[in-house]
Design a protein around this motif. Structure first.
Motif, PDB file in Angstrom:
ATOM      1  N   GLY A  87     -13.738  47.737 -37.565  1.00  0.00           N
ATOM      2  CA  GLY A  87     -14.734  47.746 -38.618  1.00  0.00           C
ATOM      3  C   GLY A  87     -16.097  48.264 -38.212  1.00  0.00           C
ATOM      4  N   VAL A  88     -16.268  48.662 -36.949  1.00  0.00           N
ATOM      5  CA  VAL A  88     -17.508  49.281 -36.502  1.00  0.00           C
ATOM      6  C   VAL A  88     -17.235  50.760 -36.205  1.00  0.00           C
ATOM      7  N   TRP A  89     -18.029  51.625 -36.803  1.00  0.00           N
ATOM      8  CA  TRP A  89     -17.938  53.071 -36.545  1.00  0.00           C
ATOM      9  C   TRP A  89     -19.031  53.455 -35.556  1.00  0.00           C
ATOM     10  N   VAL A  90     -18.658  54.218 -34.539  1.00  0.00           N
ATOM     11  CA  VAL A  90     -19.580  54.597 -33.468  1.00  0.00           C
ATOM     12  C   VAL A  90     -19.565  56.113 -33.298  1.00  0.00           C
ATOM     13  N   LEU A  91     -20.745  56.692 -33.117  1.00  0.00           N
ATOM     14  CA  LEU A  91     -20.875  58.126 -32.860  1.00  0.00           C
ATOM     15  C   LEU A  91     -21.420  58.304 -31.438  1.00  0.00           C
ATOM     16  N   PRO A  92     -20.540  58.452 -30.443  1.00  0.00           N
ATOM     17  CA  PRO A  92     -21.010  58.569 -29.059  1.00  0.00           C
ATOM     18  C   PRO A  92     -21.642  59.920 -28.723  1.00  0.00           C
ATOM     19  N   LEU A  93     -21.221  60.983 -29.425  1.00  0.00           N
ATOM     20  CA  LEU A  93     -21.740  62.308 -29.078  1.00  0.00           C
ATOM     21  C   LEU A  93     -21.778  63.203 -30.305  1.00  0.00           C
ATOM     22  N   ASP A 148     -16.259  82.734 -33.665  1.00  0.00           N
ATOM     23  CA  ASP A 148     -15.769  83.898 -32.923  1.00  0.00           C
ATOM     24  C   ASP A 148     -15.081  83.483 -31.630  1.00  0.00           C
ATOM     25  N   GLY A 149     -14.322  82.378 -31.699  1.00  0.00           N
ATOM     26  CA  GLY A 149     -13.555  81.917 -30.552  1.00  0.00           C
ATOM     27  C   GLY A 149     -14.343  81.128 -29.531  1.00  0.00           C
ATOM     28  N   GLU A 150     -15.647  80.927 -29.761  1.00  0.00           N
ATOM     29  CA  GLU A 150     -16.478  80.176 -28.813  1.00  0.00           C
ATOM     30  C   GLU A 150     -16.856  78.830 -29.417  1.00  0.00           C
ATOM     31  N   ALA A 151     -16.724  77.776 -28.611  1.00  0.00           N
ATOM     32  CA  ALA A 151     -17.113  76.441 -29.057  1.00  0.00           C
ATOM     33  C   ALA A 151     -18.625  76.349 -29.115  1.00  0.00           C
ATOM     34  N   VAL A 152     -19.171  75.930 -30.264  1.00  0.00           N
ATOM     35  CA  VAL A 152     -20.626  75.887 -30.443  1.00  0.00           C
ATOM     36  C   VAL A 152     -21.150  74.502 -30.809  1.00  0.00           C
ATOM     37  N   GLY A 153     -20.265  73.558 -31.088  1.00  0.00           N
ATOM     38  CA  GLY A 153     -20.716  72.222 -31.448  1.00  0.00           C
ATOM     39  C   GLY A 153     -19.579  71.228 -31.399  1.00  0.00           C
ATOM     40  N   ALA A 154     -19.923  69.941 -31.290  1.00  0.00           N
ATOM     41  CA  ALA A 154     -18.891  68.902 -31.246  1.00  0.00           C
ATOM     42  C   ALA A 154     -19.460  67.583 -31.745  1.00  0.00           C
ATOM     43  N   ALA A 155     -18.586  66.774 -32.319  1.00  0.00           N
ATOM     44  CA  ALA A 155     -18.935  65.418 -32.741  1.00  0.00           C
ATOM     45  C   ALA A 155     -17.778  64.503 -32.370  1.00  0.00           C
ATOM     46  N   LEU A 156     -18.086  63.457 -31.601  1.00  0.00           N
ATOM     47  CA  LEU A 156     -17.084  62.475 -31.204  1.00  0.00           C
ATOM     48  C   LEU A 156     -17.417  61.153 -31.870  1.00  0.00           C
ATOM     49  N   SER A 157     -16.472  60.572 -32.582  1.00  0.00           N
ATOM     50  CA  SER A 157     -16.698  59.265 -33.197  1.00  0.00           C
ATOM     51  C   SER A 157     -15.462  58.397 -32.995  1.00  0.00           C
ATOM     52  N   LEU A 158     -15.666  57.102 -33.112  1.00  0.00           N
ATOM     53  CA  LEU A 158     -14.565  56.160 -32.918  1.00  0.00           C
ATOM     54  C   LEU A 158     -14.731  54.983 -33.868  1.00  0.00           C
ATOM     55  N   ARG A 159     -13.622  54.314 -34.102  1.00  0.00           N
ATOM     56  CA  ARG A 159     -13.622  53.097 -34.938  1.00  0.00           C
ATOM     57  C   ARG A 159     -13.039  51.962 -34.123  1.00  0.00           C
TER      58      ARG A 159
END
Length: 293
Positions: A82-88, A68-79
């Motif tokens: 060859g290493v995948w990281v999930l900082p948030l 409904d137009g409101e941000a309720v969750g987030a996932a930040l990842s990076l590569r």
């Protein structure tokens, strides 16, 4: 429910920061209107800058959920090599239990497809631990050192010289990273160099290493030997401003060199959260950064 890629904008960065603050307040049992200290304000500015940094370097790994137009969750990842990281990975408390987290994590982990190794720093949340374990991560319980440094216990530094680092040392930093965790931090080093108070470097015939410090926090430390690591940690703690509480986080049982150093300097030890790894053992000697691992 809309799941979309995070944009490199102030609006999206502020939305992610708002969700993260609400989620961690709930986890820590703090009231919604707890007052912000100057350190909190600075940390918030840096967190927003990190969101935009990752949205720019890894747009396919950064996702936000809106209802409904409101941000309720987030996932930040990076590569990184060859290493995948999930900082948030955060969801508003009011939106939990609706499948938001599952959808976000699916998008973020898809970005890591093909990576042989994975890393993340997990909160003590039972739900988070369950989710990461089901995703194939080994959960290594972590410890944290906190307190005022007993400066009378700071011994002579010895024969290992430590000096201030700068952008000319980026290749050295990446070389140490590759040796310890199989991948360089790459563009994240330039960001950390710009946003943390100082970078300390040891480069000798006996080994190399580096350490970022910001206020009282040891943000990231990597070295090719325990001797170099202990020297860097002691130097970083000696530079914590007088009257400021020091902290060294995400220490696994393998990092006894850091635990012993902190206890020797009068810091207190507690347990909190996990270092979650997939396809690798804890790098050693190494103190990870929750935002970049």
């Amino acid at each position: 429910m809309i799941i979309r890629q995070l944009r490199d904008t102030a609006q999206d960065a502020e939305a992610v920061d708002r969700i993260a603050r609400a989620a961690f307040r709930e986890l820590d049992g703090r009231p919604p209107d707890d007052p912000k200290t100057p350190a909190d304000v600075r940390r918030g500015i840096r967190s927003a800058a990190r969101v935009r940094h990752l949205a720019a370097t890894d747009p396919q790994g950064c996702w936000i959920a809106e209802q409904d137009g409101e941000a309720v969750g987030a996932a930040l990842s990076l590569r990184r090599e060859g290493v995948w990281v999930l900082p948030l990975f955060v969801v508003l408390p009011a939106a939990q239990g609706r499948g938001v987290g599952r959808l976000l994590l699916e998008r973020a982990t898809a970005y890591g497809r093909g990576c042989l190794r994975g890393m993340l720093c997990a909160s003590p949340s039972p739900a988070a631990a369950r989710r990461y374990r089901r995703a194939g991560f080994t959960l290594h319980p972590t410890m944290r050192l906190t307190g005022r440094v007993d400066r009378e216990r700071l011994l002579d530094p010895g024969e290992i010289p430590v000096h201030a680092g700068n952008a000319t040392h980026l290749h050295l930093l990446d070389s140490v990273d590759r040796r310890l965790r199989g991948a360089a931090h790459g563009p994240d080093h330039a960001f950390m160099l710009a946003h943390f108070e100082e970078l300390l470097v040891a480069d000798t015939l006996a080994g190399t290493g580096y350490c970022y410090r910001d206020g009282g926090e040891v943000q990231l430390l990597a070295a090719t030997s325990k001797r170099i690591a202990v020297r860097l940690l002691r130097e970083a703690l000696s530079r914590v401003p007088a009257g400021t509480e020091a902290s060294v986080s995400f220490l696994t049982a393998e990092q006894e060199w850091a635990v012993d150093t902190g206890l020797d300097l009068g810091l207190s030890l507690s347990t909190r959260g996990y270092l979650a790894l997939r396809g690798m053992r804890p790098p050693m000697p190494y103190v990870p950064n929750g935002g970049y691992l």
